[in-house]
Scaffold this motif. Structure first.
Motif, PDB file in Angstrom:
ATOM      1  N   ARG A 179     -12.630  -2.140   5.534  1.00  0.00           N
ATOM      2  CA  ARG A 179     -12.734  -4.252   5.139  1.00  0.00           C
ATOM      3  C   ARG A 179     -14.045  -4.214   5.579  1.00  0.00           C
ATOM      4  NH1 ARG A 179      -9.725  -6.914   9.838  1.00  0.00           N
ATOM      5  NH2 ARG A 179     -10.255  -5.175  12.240  1.00  0.00           N
ATOM      6  N   CYS A 180     -14.900  -3.562   6.144  1.00  0.00           N
ATOM      7  CA  CYS A 180     -15.899  -3.467   6.391  1.00  0.00           C
ATOM      8  C   CYS A 180     -16.835  -3.569   4.742  1.00  0.00           C
ATOM      9  CB  CYS A 180     -17.121  -2.386   7.415  1.00  0.00           C
ATOM     10  SG  CYS A 180     -16.516  -3.441   8.511  1.00  0.00           S
TER      11      CYS A 180
ATOM     12  N   GLN B  40     -11.192 -10.555   3.235  1.00  0.00           N
ATOM     13  CA  GLN B  40     -12.109  -9.454   3.243  1.00  0.00           C
ATOM     14  C   GLN B  40     -11.772  -8.822   1.624  1.00  0.00           C
ATOM     15  OE1 GLN B  40     -15.864  -9.319   4.193  1.00  0.00           O
ATOM     16  NE2 GLN B  40     -15.028 -11.368   4.457  1.00  0.00           N
ATOM     17  N   GLN B  41     -12.052  -8.775   0.951  1.00  0.00           N
ATOM     18  CA  GLN B  41     -11.645  -7.682  -0.322  1.00  0.00           C
ATOM     19  C   GLN B  41     -13.781  -7.564  -0.694  1.00  0.00           C
ATOM     20  OE1 GLN B  41     -11.457 -11.595  -0.838  1.00  0.00           O
ATOM     21  NE2 GLN B  41      -9.756 -10.824   0.683  1.00  0.00           N
ATOM     22  N   ARG B  42     -12.537  -6.236  -1.566  1.00  0.00           N
ATOM     23  CA  ARG B  42     -13.872  -5.499  -2.362  1.00  0.00           C
ATOM     24  C   ARG B  42     -14.143  -5.820  -3.328  1.00  0.00           C
ATOM     25  NH1 ARG B  42     -11.206  -0.409  -2.236  1.00  0.00           N
ATOM     26  NH2 ARG B  42      -8.894  -0.899  -1.489  1.00  0.00           N
ATOM     27  N   ARG B  43     -15.342  -5.798  -4.072  1.00  0.00           N
ATOM     28  CA  ARG B  43     -15.265  -6.273  -5.521  1.00  0.00           C
ATOM     29  C   ARG B  43     -14.695  -5.911  -6.641  1.00  0.00           C
ATOM     30  NH1 ARG B  43     -22.010  -7.912  -6.510  1.00  0.00           N
ATOM     31  NH2 ARG B  43     -21.379  -9.667  -4.499  1.00  0.00           N
TER      32      ARG B  43
ATOM     33  N   ALA C  67      -3.604  -6.176   3.552  1.00  0.00           N
ATOM     34  CA  ALA C  67      -2.649  -7.364   2.761  1.00  0.00           C
ATOM     35  C   ALA C  67      -3.230  -7.733   2.132  1.00  0.00           C
ATOM     36  CB  ALA C  67      -1.983  -7.233   4.241  1.00  0.00           C
ATOM     37  N   TRP C  68      -4.446  -8.573   2.311  1.00  0.00           N
ATOM     38  CA  TRP C  68      -5.239  -9.172   2.055  1.00  0.00           C
ATOM     39  C   TRP C  68      -5.767  -9.237   0.306  1.00  0.00           C
ATOM     40  CZ3 TRP C  68      -2.270 -11.446   5.191  1.00  0.00           C
ATOM     41  CH2 TRP C  68      -2.740 -11.131   6.842  1.00  0.00           C
ATOM     42  N   GLU C  69      -5.919  -8.082  -0.063  1.00  0.00           N
ATOM     43  CA  GLU C  69      -6.471  -7.420  -0.814  1.00  0.00           C
ATOM     44  C   GLU C  69      -5.321  -7.945  -1.341  1.00  0.00           C
ATOM     45  OE1 GLU C  69      -8.252  -3.572  -0.413  1.00  0.00           O
ATOM     46  OE2 GLU C  69     -10.080  -4.283  -0.410  1.00  0.00           O
ATOM     47  N   LEU C  70      -4.154  -7.268  -1.486  1.00  0.00           N
ATOM     48  CA  LEU C  70      -2.396  -7.311  -2.477  1.00  0.00           C
ATOM     49  C   LEU C  70      -2.345  -8.361  -2.579  1.00  0.00           C
ATOM     50  CD1 LEU C  70      -0.241  -4.616  -0.396  1.00  0.00           C
ATOM     51  CD2 LEU C  70      -2.120  -4.507  -2.372  1.00  0.00           C
ATOM     52  N   PHE C  71      -3.204  -9.615  -1.186  1.00  0.00           N
ATOM     53  CA  PHE C  71      -2.524 -11.215  -1.820  1.00  0.00           C
ATOM     54  C   PHE C  71      -3.655 -11.528  -3.074  1.00  0.00           C
ATOM     55  CE2 PHE C  71      -0.323 -11.886   2.769  1.00  0.00           C
ATOM     56  CZ  PHE C  71       0.485 -11.292   1.838  1.00  0.00           C
TER      57      PHE C  71
END
Length: 355
Positions: free
Chosen positions: A30-31, A153-156, A258-262
Motif C-alpha cells: 500500500r506504500c 491506495q492503488q498502484r498504477r 481489498a481496495w485495489e480489487l474494488f
C-alpha cells in the motif's frame, strides 16, 4: 519540479514499513502506490524495510524507481538520520508509540493506521479503510486526518486496468474464471485450503491460484478438481491486475488489497486471515460489497458453511453483477494523488548536508 503550487525539487520521502515472511508485505504494497505518485512528481523516495527474505517484493519496489534501505538490526532512526528526508511515512504495527513521537519531533510525519492510532503521534494520518471517514479517534491538535475509501491506495498498474464500467453478467466467461491469491507470503497457508473449498463447491470453474511459495504450490498442484473444473497454480506475478480484470470472481484475504480489487470492480469473496481484518471483513459483507467466505478459524472448524457461501457467489450472476457495481463506484483510483497532495503540503525541502 513543481506540481500545482508545491515545489518538489530536492525532496526526499522516507517510507518505513513492516515487511517479511512472518508479517507479510501488505504494508509495503500500500506504500508503493503513494511512492509511485511521489516519484512521478520528482520526489526521491526511499523505502526503509527488511525485504531481504521477500525478493519478489523488493523487485516490485525497485522497478518503480523507489530505493530500498534496510534497517538491519539497529534503530530505524539511525537510517533516517543518514537519509536526511524532508518527511517520513510510517506504516507499521511494530514500532512503539515513543518512536512515532520522536520521529514527529524531527520530521513531518504521515502515519498509516487501521482504526485507533493508539497514541501514535503524527502530523498527518491516513486510514483508508471502509467507513474511516466517520472516525472520531483522538489525534494531536493541529494534525490532519484522511479517512475512507476516497484515500484508498492503488498502484498504477491497478488503475490502468480499471474498467470504464463494471463487468455485467453477460460479460462473464463460461466456465467461470476464478482467481485466488492471499498476499505475497500467505503466511497462514490459506491458498490450498481455499482451492479445496472451490473443488468441494462442485461448480464448474477455471480456477487459477497464485502460490506464494513452492511448498504451497506443491500442495495446490496435488488437488484433484471436481468434474467440469480445472485448477492451475502459478507463482508470484507482476501481472496480478490483468488477472483480476480477466477473472469473474476473485478470492482473497480481507486486507489492504481489498481496495485495489474494488477499484478494478471485482466480485470478491474474502477470507479474514488476521484480527486486524475482522472489522472490514464484517462491514464489507454487511454493506453488500463482497461475500465473507470464512475466517481463518472457520476454515478449520466449519468449512462446510464456507462452501455454501462460496457456492452462492459462484452460482448467482446477478449477485456478482451487483457486487461489481457497488465496489467500482466506491474506489476511483485517485487516492494516491490526494494523499501526496496532503503530504507535500506539510513537508519542506530537505537541506542537503544538514544534521
Amino acid at each position: 519540479m513543481s506540481v500545482g503550487s508545491v515545489e518538489t525539487e530536492g525532496r526526499c520521502v522516507a517510507m518505513v514499513c513492516d515487511a517479511g515472511p512472518d508479517v507479510g508485505i501488505g504494508h509495503v504494497m500500500r506504500c508503493l502506490a503513494l511512492g509511485e505518485e511521489l516519484v512521478a512528481r520528482g520526489v526521491r523516495v526511499v523505502l526503509v524495510a527488511d525485504l531481504g527474505r521477500v525478493p519478489w517484493a523488493a523487485e516490485q519496489v525497485r522497478c518503480r524507481g523507489i530505493e530500498i534501505a534496510s534497517p538491519g538490526p539497529g534503530d530505524v532512526r539511525d537510517v533516517l538520520t543518514r537519509l536526511e528526508p524532508s518527511s517520513v511515512v510510517v506504516d507499521s504495527y511494530l514500532l512503539p508509540a515513543s518512536v512515532y513521537a520522536d520521529l514527529r519531533g524531527r520530521w513531518p510525519l504521515l502515519a498509516l493506521t487501521d482504526g485507533d492510532p493508539r497514541g501514535r503521534e503524527a502530523d498527518l494520518y491516513l486510514d483508508q479503510n471502509l467507513g474511516a471517514e466517520a472516525s472520531t479517534w483522538p489525534i494531536p491538535e493541529g494534525s490532519r486526518y484522511l479517512g475512507g475509501l476516497a484515500y484508498a491506495q492503488q498502484r498504477r498498474d491497478i488503475v490502468r486496468q480499471r474498467p470504464s464500467a463494471p463487468k455485467s453478467a453477460a460479460d462473464e466467461h463460461t466456465p467461470l474464471r476464478v482467481l485466488a491469491f492471499f498476499g505475497g507470503t500467505d503466511a497462514f497457508g490459506v491458498s490450498p485450503r481455499v482451492a479445496r473449498l472451490v473443488v468441494r463447491s462442485g461448480v464448474a470453474v477455471e480456477l487459477t491460484v497464485i502460490a506464494a511459495t513452492p511448498e504451497l504450490a506443491e500442495q495446490i498442484a496435488g488437488i484433484v478438481p471436481a468434474p467440469g473444473q480445472s485448477v492451475r497454480v502459478i507463482g508470484p506475478t507482476d501481472t496480478l491486475a490483468e488477472l483480476v480484470a480477466d477473472a469473474d470472481v476473485v478470492l482473497s484475504a480481507a486486507g489492504t488489497s481489498a481496495w485495489e480489487l474494488f477499484c478494478l470492480g471485482a466480485a470478491v469473496g474474502f477470507v479474514c486471515v488476521a484480527d486486524n481484518q475482522q472489522d472490514a471483513y464484517v462491514r464489507m459483507a454487511a454493506d453488500g460489497l463482497a461475500v465473507g467466505v470464512a475466517t481463518l478459524d472457520e476454515l478449520s472448524s466449519d468449512p462446510s458453511a464456507a462452501v455454501l457461501r462460496l457456492q452462492q457467489l459462484l452460482t448467482d450472476p446477478d449477485h456478482r453483477a451487483r457486487l461489481r457495481a457497488q465496489v467500482w463506484s466506491r474506489v476511483d483510483g485517485l487516492g494516491p494523488a490526494r494523499v501526496a497532495d496532503a503530504l507535500l503540503s506539510l513537508s519542506k525541502p530537505r537541506r542537503v548536508g544538514s544534521s
